[in-house]
Write a protein that holds these residues in place. Structure first.
Motif, short mmCIF file in Angstrom:
data_model
loop_
_atom_site.label_atom_id
_atom_site.label_comp_id
_atom_site.label_asym_id
_atom_site.label_seq_id
_atom_site.Cartn_x
_atom_site.Cartn_y
_atom_site.Cartn_z
N UNK A 199 71.06 44.34 60.39
CA UNK A 199 71.63 44.21 59.05
C UNK A 199 73.13 43.98 59.12
N UNK A 200 73.79 44.72 59.99
CA UNK A 200 75.25 44.65 60.08
C UNK A 200 75.72 43.29 60.56
N UNK A 201 74.99 42.69 61.50
CA UNK A 201 75.39 41.41 62.08
C UNK A 201 74.59 40.23 61.53
N UNK A 202 73.83 40.47 60.48
CA UNK A 202 73.03 39.42 59.83
C UNK A 202 72.11 38.72 60.83
N UNK A 203 71.44 39.52 61.66
CA UNK A 203 70.53 38.98 62.67
C UNK A 203 69.10 39.07 62.12
N UNK B 279 65.70 25.62 62.71
CA UNK B 279 65.96 24.23 62.35
C UNK B 279 67.02 24.05 61.29
N UNK B 280 67.50 25.16 60.67
CA UNK B 280 68.52 25.05 59.63
C UNK B 280 69.86 25.53 60.20
N UNK B 281 70.30 24.86 61.25
CA UNK B 281 71.49 25.34 61.98
C UNK B 281 72.77 24.78 61.36
N UNK B 282 73.16 25.31 60.21
CA UNK B 282 74.44 24.98 59.60
C UNK B 282 75.00 26.26 59.00
N UNK B 283 76.22 26.62 59.43
CA UNK B 283 76.85 27.86 59.01
C UNK B 283 76.93 28.86 60.15
N UNK B 284 77.53 30.03 59.90
CA UNK B 284 77.68 31.04 60.95
C UNK B 284 76.34 31.70 61.30
N UNK B 285 76.25 32.17 62.55
CA UNK B 285 75.03 32.86 62.99
C UNK B 285 75.32 33.61 64.27
N UNK B 286 74.62 34.70 64.47
CA UNK B 286 74.65 35.44 65.72
C UNK B 286 73.42 35.01 66.51
N UNK B 287 73.63 34.26 67.59
CA UNK B 287 72.51 33.64 68.30
C UNK B 287 72.02 34.55 69.43
N UNK C 197 78.21 39.41 77.62
CA UNK C 197 79.10 38.41 78.19
C UNK C 197 79.19 37.13 77.40
N UNK C 198 78.20 36.84 76.58
CA UNK C 198 78.16 35.54 75.91
C UNK C 198 78.90 35.57 74.58
N UNK C 199 79.48 34.44 74.18
CA UNK C 199 80.09 34.34 72.85
C UNK C 199 79.01 34.08 71.81
N UNK C 200 78.37 35.13 71.32
CA UNK C 200 77.20 34.97 70.46
C UNK C 200 77.53 34.66 69.01
N UNK C 201 78.71 35.07 68.52
CA UNK C 201 79.07 34.82 67.14
C UNK C 201 79.57 33.40 66.98
N UNK C 202 78.73 32.51 66.49
CA UNK C 202 79.04 31.09 66.40
C UNK C 202 78.96 30.62 64.95
N UNK C 203 79.46 29.43 64.72
CA UNK C 203 79.30 28.81 63.40
C UNK C 203 79.20 27.31 63.58
N UNK C 204 78.25 26.70 62.88
CA UNK C 204 78.05 25.25 62.91
C UNK C 204 78.30 24.73 61.50
N UNK C 205 79.50 24.22 61.29
CA UNK C 205 79.96 23.99 59.92
C UNK C 205 79.84 22.54 59.47
#
Length: 634
Positions: free
Chosen positions: A172-176, A222-230, A448-456
């Motif tokens: 919930x905290x990280x919108x996962x 398939x809806x990869x637009x906007x921020x996401x924790x992958x 180790x990974x940069x998980x907090x990404x955004x596809x804008x």
């Protein structure tokens, strides 16, 4: 970050016996070869191991995978997430570089590529995120049935065992969130989440939400637009990398029909017959082979299908090559491959009764075909290589994601936000983190990974999007391409350009990516570049690397997108949730004008490790190299 597999090129061949040596799991992976194999795969990276594994599921088929690099030794630098990126430039990297980028600052750039059993999955950032459904549907629209989102999704699911995040509170905290309908539960690759989360992603997502960018529900639906924790390709039990070697080879090493040889550089594929360019020498009539001619059977041509589903796994014998509308008198066929340990070693040959599949990545696959006589005729003539097939697309249409780093460090100003930099600046903190990882497989060493990404999408971050895309639409297709290209290459780019303009005008298609490293960097990278580069041999010597010219930002649209991305970073940093982080410094400065931003871009451009396109899956009259079954056009 390496996320996606480069285009597979399939090639059909026949093999011979050869003795080598080296051990893995108690048996020689470099044991003496069989007299012949049904299939040879060139390159044992992600694509190569997946294909080899799938083909060898049927015990009656013999499969050989040939890898130029060695097998790793389960080093911590590979397996432990904290070391992500540390092995780039090391012993498992090809250590390639681009030609000088005169359109930028005139300097070369590194172009890392995995030279190891498992390929790029050994070096990459472990981020597990699929492209948007729109991307795959665009592939299909270019004449490639079955490559749309609906056709590819079952194979994505087949590859993974997805483990949801272990805590509802963290979710919930990280919108996962995740959609179980698009995830696999029994595939070879372990996909999960680290046992530690830096809180900066919460601030970043909240800031972008305030600016009108909603967080993705599931970045892999398939809806990869906007921020996401992958998620990451991470074993949820031992918190180690789940790479191609450990998922598609190690568990199957006992298969007697599945052979791998490492430390062997394929120098050319062997071609027989005529292809409208004159006779091609019969490679089995002499030279440094082992005295064995081609094994009896079907010496079929280039050919392979998505995920091994067709044509080889269909049980059908594929055609020698994909056909042009007027195939003429062509009767080309692949009969084997030539390989050697190094430039001074004896060249050896091995033959296939059915197919050779070239899965050596976007750069080395193009180089190998050119060395073998398949490629632009003018290029091959330049190095006195007999032209077996004049195919202009080979080595053209190179695309890459150009990346520019930024620096907004906040750790020094706000100690309440832990930073990964403490692992390198605070020995006590790092020792505690190491002990926590070794003992419980938790803590910062798992993250180790940069998980907090955004596809804008461009329309959601810029008021100039319509103007930028109008400029792109109105370009003459040849304005920013390499001079003297074959008309088919120009036709292919023309079609690609119009597709990009149409799609990037949508609010659901990402124009660029933000990579949050949790230490104060919001790196930006163009996701759908208009610039096109080349990968050409610069010698007939297969041990000399190709001339790699990504030509980043030669099309001004890509530069305009980066400028808008850097300007939008300022808005993100000014959003109240991000102000809480108290950035101590701004690189580039918040008052930098466009000229200053241009300079930052020119000096800072690097690869995001995603070269592709040099063996385009397009119609022949659009510069295509392979058809929708990954059969090479002839």
């Amino acid at each position: 970050m390496v996320r996606s597999t480069s285009a597979l090129l399939a090639v059909s061949v026949c093999l011979t016996s050869v003795a080598l040596g080296a051990h893995l799991h108690g048996r020689d992976i470099n044991e003496p070869l069989l007299e012949s194999y049904d299939y040879i795969v060139v390159g044992c990276g992600i694509s190569g191991l997946v294909v080899s594994n799938r083909l060898s599921e049927i015990a009656s088929r013999t499969v050989l995978c040939i890898e130029a690099g060695d097998a790793d030794h389960y080093e911590a630098i590979i397996q432990d997430p904290v070391y992500v990126g540390a092995d780039i430039g090391g012993i498992y990297d090809w250590d390639l570089e681009t030609v000088p980028q005169t359109q930028l600052d005139g300097n070369t750039r590194p172009m890392p590529q995995g030279k190891v059993l498992g390929g790029g999955s050994i070096l990459n950032a472990m981020c597990w995120n699929r492209g948007g459904s729109d991307d795959f549907d665009a592939w299909e629209a270019f004449g490639n049935p079955g490559w749309g989102w609906a056709g590819i999704l079952p194979y994505f699911m087949k590859s993974e065992t997805y483990t949801p995040v272990y805590s509802d509170e963290i979710a919930e905290e990280y919108s996962i969130h995740y959609n179980p309908a698009v995830h696999g539960t029994s595939g070879p690759v372990q996909v999960s989440y680290p046992k530690y989360f830096y809180p900066q992603s919460i601030n970043l997502f909240a800031g972008m939400n305030l600016l009108g960018l909603p967080t993705q529900f599931d970045p892999n639906d398939g809806t990869s637009a906007g921020p996401a924790f992958v998620p990451t390709d991470l074993d949820p039990n031992n918190q180690t990398r789940s790479d191609a070697r450990r998922t598609y080879f190690d568990p199957y090493v006992s298969r007697s029909n599945f052979h791998v040889i490492t430390g062997q550089h394929v120098t050319r594929v062997l071609i027989e017959g005529t292809g409208g360019n004159g006779e091609v020498d019969n490679p089995t009539s002499g030279g440094n082979d082992n005295g064995n001619g081609p094994a009896s059977g079907n010496n079929d041509g280039f050919g392979f299908g998505p995920d091994g589903s067709t044509p080889p796994l269909s049980g059908q014998t594929p055609p020698r090559f994909a056909r042009r509308q007027d195939p003429g008198t062509s009767n080309l066929r692949i009969s084997g491959v030539e390989f050697a340990t190094n430039a001074s070693a004896l060249r050896q040959t091995v033959y296939a009764t059915r197919e050779v599949i070239v899965a050596a990545g976007a750069l080395h696959s193009a180089q190998l075909l050119q060395l073998s006589g398949i490629g632009p005729e003018s290029l091959l003539n330049q190095y006195n290589i007999t032209v077996a097939l004049n195919l202009p697309g080979v080595g053209n249409n190179l695309q890459d994601h150009p990346l520019v780093g930024t620096f907004y460090p906040w750790a020094d100003n706000n100690a309440s936000y832990p930073s990964p930099t403490e692992l390198t600046t605070n020995a006590t903190y790092n020792l505690q983190a190491e002990q926590e990882y070794d003992t419980d497989k938790t803590g910062p060493w798992t993250a180790g990974s940069p998980n907090g990404l955004a596809f804008n999408p461009l329309p959601l971050i810029s008021n100039n999007s319509a103007s930028i895309l109008s400029n792109a639409s109105n370009q003459n297709p040849t304005d920013y391409l390499v001079a003297g290209l074959d008309p088919t290459i120009i036709a292919g780019f023309t079609a690609q350009k119009q597709s990009l303009v149409t799609r990037l005008a949508e609010n659901t298609v990402a124009a660029y990516e933000i990579i949050n490293n949790n230490a104060g960097s919001l790196t930006v990278s163009v996701m759908h570049p208009f610039s096109r580069g080349t990968c050409y041999i610069q010698s007939a010597d297969p041990f000399q690397p190709p001339a790699i010219d990504p030509r980043w930002l030669t099309n001004p649209v890509d530069r305009q997108i980066l400028i808008e991305a850097l300007l939008f970073n300022r808005q993100i940093l000014a959003a109240p949730p991000m102000v809480e982080l108290q950035a101590a410094q701004f690189v580039p400065p918040v008052d930098a004008d466009e000229d200053a931003l241009d300079q930052v871009i020119n000096n800072g451009i690097r690869t995001e490790f995603h070269p592709s396109g040099t063996l385009a899956m397009l119609p022949l009259d659009q510069g295509g190299v392979v058809d929708s079954h990954l059969l090479v056009w002839v």
